[in-house]
Design a protein around this motif. Structure first.
Motif, PDB file in Angstrom:
ATOM      1  N   THR A 141       0.827  -1.205   0.000  1.00 59.97           N
ATOM      2  CA  THR A 141       0.000   0.000   0.000  1.00 59.97           C
ATOM      3  C   THR A 141       0.859   1.252   0.000  1.00 59.97           C
ATOM      4  N   LYS A 142       0.307   2.262  -0.660  1.00 57.64           N
ATOM      5  CA  LYS A 142       1.049   3.491  -0.867  1.00 57.64           C
ATOM      6  C   LYS A 142       1.151   4.289   0.428  1.00 57.64           C
ATOM      7  N   TYR A 148       5.975   2.547  -1.051  1.00 57.33           N
ATOM      8  CA  TYR A 148       4.925   1.593  -0.732  1.00 57.33           C
ATOM      9  C   TYR A 148       5.359   0.750   0.456  1.00 57.33           C
ATOM     10  N   GLU A 149       4.415   0.376   1.297  1.00 55.13           N
ATOM     11  CA  GLU A 149       4.797  -0.493   2.406  1.00 55.13           C
ATOM     12  C   GLU A 149       4.042  -1.809   2.328  1.00 55.13           C
TER      13      GLU A 149
ATOM     14  N   LEU B  36      -4.684   3.699  -1.137  1.00 51.60           N
ATOM     15  CA  LEU B  36      -3.680   2.636  -1.110  1.00 51.60           C
ATOM     16  C   LEU B  36      -2.753   2.674  -2.322  1.00 51.60           C
ATOM     17  N   TRP B  38      -3.589   1.765  -5.396  1.00 51.61           N
ATOM     18  CA  TRP B  38      -3.804   0.526  -6.154  1.00 51.61           C
ATOM     19  C   TRP B  38      -4.406   0.792  -7.518  1.00 51.61           C
TER      20      TRP B  38
END
Lengths: 454, 121
Positions: A141-142, A148-149, B36, B38
């Motif tokens: 996830t950003k 990202y982690e 996120l 995505w």
């Protein structure tokens, strides 16, 4: 295929020499910033992938280094021995030896195939590990920008991607560690290290059989990481040394899959790096100047080949008139002791090749032996020639004395051509061979230019 | 106990849904892109994966969860308890309280919870 293999062997040999020199130079550069050591690998990479070089009367490359010639590489090792370098002088008197060399011709094909399989194996392995890693990182996830982690990786952060690389970090890093890590990784991205590493890996794949290249690859990686560390310290000031080392240490636990995928940056070599970080101090101007001179000299010196008239050995041939391949390096033929070496078979039918002398001309003896290498199932073979002044006319070479010598799986025919008798004024033209295999297909060799009227 | 083990990415994803369910899948794609980072395909793959595990359902492009946040939290806590403290609640609490002071209200709240739990038992 064969030719490429020989060319790679030549490059590997030259590059081995350069690698040894760079490793020694690195020892001198121990106290200089690691960026200099890192820069030195550029010339190694250049030697590993580029067979062509600029000519210069001054080169650090020894003149006889790039001298794996086609016939020797098959039965002697890859490295030119004294014997193989003297091959030229003994050639005419050791025709039988030459024929023996032809018998083992297939071994070289085998070696080339092994070499190619190695490359394919390494590339497949890399692609698979890359895809698997990418799959694991799918649901990362950003955090911010390109960071990202994910908890799917072990404790090492790394950079991945070619076009818009992303930084992947494990979840749950402390803010302080994260800050150092991100600075480090962003420096990698800024310096385009994420491109350098895959390129270096491709060179490694090409030269997988050479242990020195593996050494070079790992040293390059270390230098890349250390110079990156130094840059971060330089930006942040030396006071953060301890904290930075702690960040490195806290991420060092556990060996990881990432380290195996050469396209990602695992943070390997922690011990060495921490030592380097802790002893970091601003280097003096003198050291920097000396290091700069050393790096520039080595880089320039190893990027050029010695000019040909400087030496007896030719290195890579560049003779436009003849279809000599670049890698068929030559010994030194003298006028009264000409060299006939083996032809590099591409089409499965080949003629013996005359090696041009220092002036780039071909000298042939009064009578010329021509060896033809033929495919296994060949019924017969014909030699043709044409003179340059009657380009349209093609003649069949008279068969003065032809004797077929059968070997286990290749047949070799020998022609004897009395050139001076037939051409008292000199011959200037081309010869080639045509073999007819059992199923009716014709195989044509490359044409060889011959000139006797000097 | 059902297996609610969620990876970080899965947990963050289901958190997004908890925060806004019932949510249309198109809207969810937008939310995940924003929160996120995505891609659309990533969101849909995750949606399918969690639906297969029975943690949520996607009917007529409306996504709703089938587990509560508390269920997942409880699962995580018990996993931690079993893994780190051999299932012993006192040593868990001891470790938790070590080097930290509780405020008056916190202490009272915890006291109340303990009494509640004892009555139920």
């Amino acid at each position: 295929m064969d030719k490429i293999f020989i060319a790679v062997l030549n490059m590997s040999l030259t590059a081995s020499f350069v690698i040894v020199a760079v490793v020694l130079a690195r020892l001198c550069l121990r106290r200089a910033p690691k960026a200099f050591s890192y820069a030195l690998w550029a010339v190694v990479l250049f030697n590993l992938v580029c067979p062509y070089k600029f000519e210069s009367p001054a080169s650090l490359l020894p003149p006889d280094i790039p001298a794996v010639s086609a016939p020797q590489s098959q039965d002697t090792a890859y490295f030119p021995t004294q014997d193989s370098l003297n091959f030229g002088e003994t050639a005419i008197t050791s025709r039988h030896e030459d024929l023996l060399r032809k018998v083992v011709w297939n071994e070289r094909d085998t070696l080339a195939i092994i070499w190619l399989s190695g490359i394919v194996g390494m590339l497949i392995y890399t692609v698979i590990t890359y895809v698997l890693l990418k799959r694991k990182l799918r649901f990362a996830t950003k955090m911010d920008g390109n960071v990202y982690e994910t908890d799917r990786i072990l404790r090492s952060p790394f950079v991945l991607g070619f076009v818009r690389p992303k930084i992947y970090v494990p979840v749950g890093l402390s803010d302080c560690d994260l800050d150092y890590i991100l600075r480090h990784e962003r420096t990698h991205i800024k310096r385009l290290d994420y491109i350098v590493k895959p390129v270096a890996f491709l060179a490694l794949a090409l030269h997988w059989f050479n242990p020195l290249v593996w050494l070079a690859y790992f040293l390059l990686t270390t230098d890349m990481e250390m110079s990156c560390d130094e840059r971060v310290l330089k930006e942040m000031g030396g006071e953060v040394k301890e904290a930075y080392s702690n960040a490195l240490l806290s991420l060092a636990t556990g060996r990881h899959l990432i380290g195996l995928s050469p396209l990602a940056f695992g943070e390997g070599n922690t011990k060495k790096r921490i030592k380097n970080v802790l002893k970091f101090k601003k280097p003096s101007r003198i050291i920097i100047a000396a290091a700069m001179i050393l790096v520039v000299t080595l880089t320039a010196g190893f990027a050029v080949n010695r000019a040909e008239n400087d030496t007896d050995n030719l290195g890579f041939l560049d003779e436009p008139e003849t279809p000599v391949n670049d890698a068929t390096a030559a010994a030194n033929p003298s006028a009264d002791n000409p060299v006939i070496s083996l032809y590099e078979s591409v089409t499965d039918v080949g003629l013996d090749q005359l090696i041009p002398d220092k002036t780039g001309r071909i000298i042939i003896p009064d009578s010329l032996y021509i060896f033809i290498e033929m495919p296994n199932d060949t019924g017969y073979c014909t030699l043709y020639y044409t003179e340059n002044n009657e380009i349209s006319e093609t003649h069949t070479l008279k068969d003065y004395r032809s004797s077929a010598i059968s070997t286990s799986d290749k047949s070799v025919r020998m022609y004897f051509w009395n050139v001076t008798e037939e051409y008292p004024d000199g011959f200037d033209g081309q010869i080639w061979a045509v073999a007819n295999s059992a199923d009716g297909t014709e195989l044509i060799s490359e044409k060889i230019s011959i000139c006797t009227n000097m | 106990m059902e297996n609610f083990k969620l990876y970080d990415g899965e947990y963050k994803f289901i958190c997004v849904i908890w925060d806004s369910e019932p949510v249309g899948s198109t809207e969810l794609v937008k939310l995940c892109a924003e929160k996120l980072g995505w891609k659309k395909s990533t969101t849909y793959t995750m949606l399918r994966k969690l639906a297969e595990r029975g943690l949520l359902k996607n009917e007529n492009t409306i996504v709703t969860t089938l587990v509560k946040r508390e269920q997942v939290q409880r699962f995580e806590t018990e996993t931690l308890l079993n893994k780190m403290f051999d299932g012993s609640l006192p040593s868990f609490v001891a470790s938790f309280l070590q080097g930290r002071t509780l405020s008056e209200t916190e202490a009272r709240e915890i006291q109340r919870m303990i009494q509640e739990a004892m009555k139920n038992g």
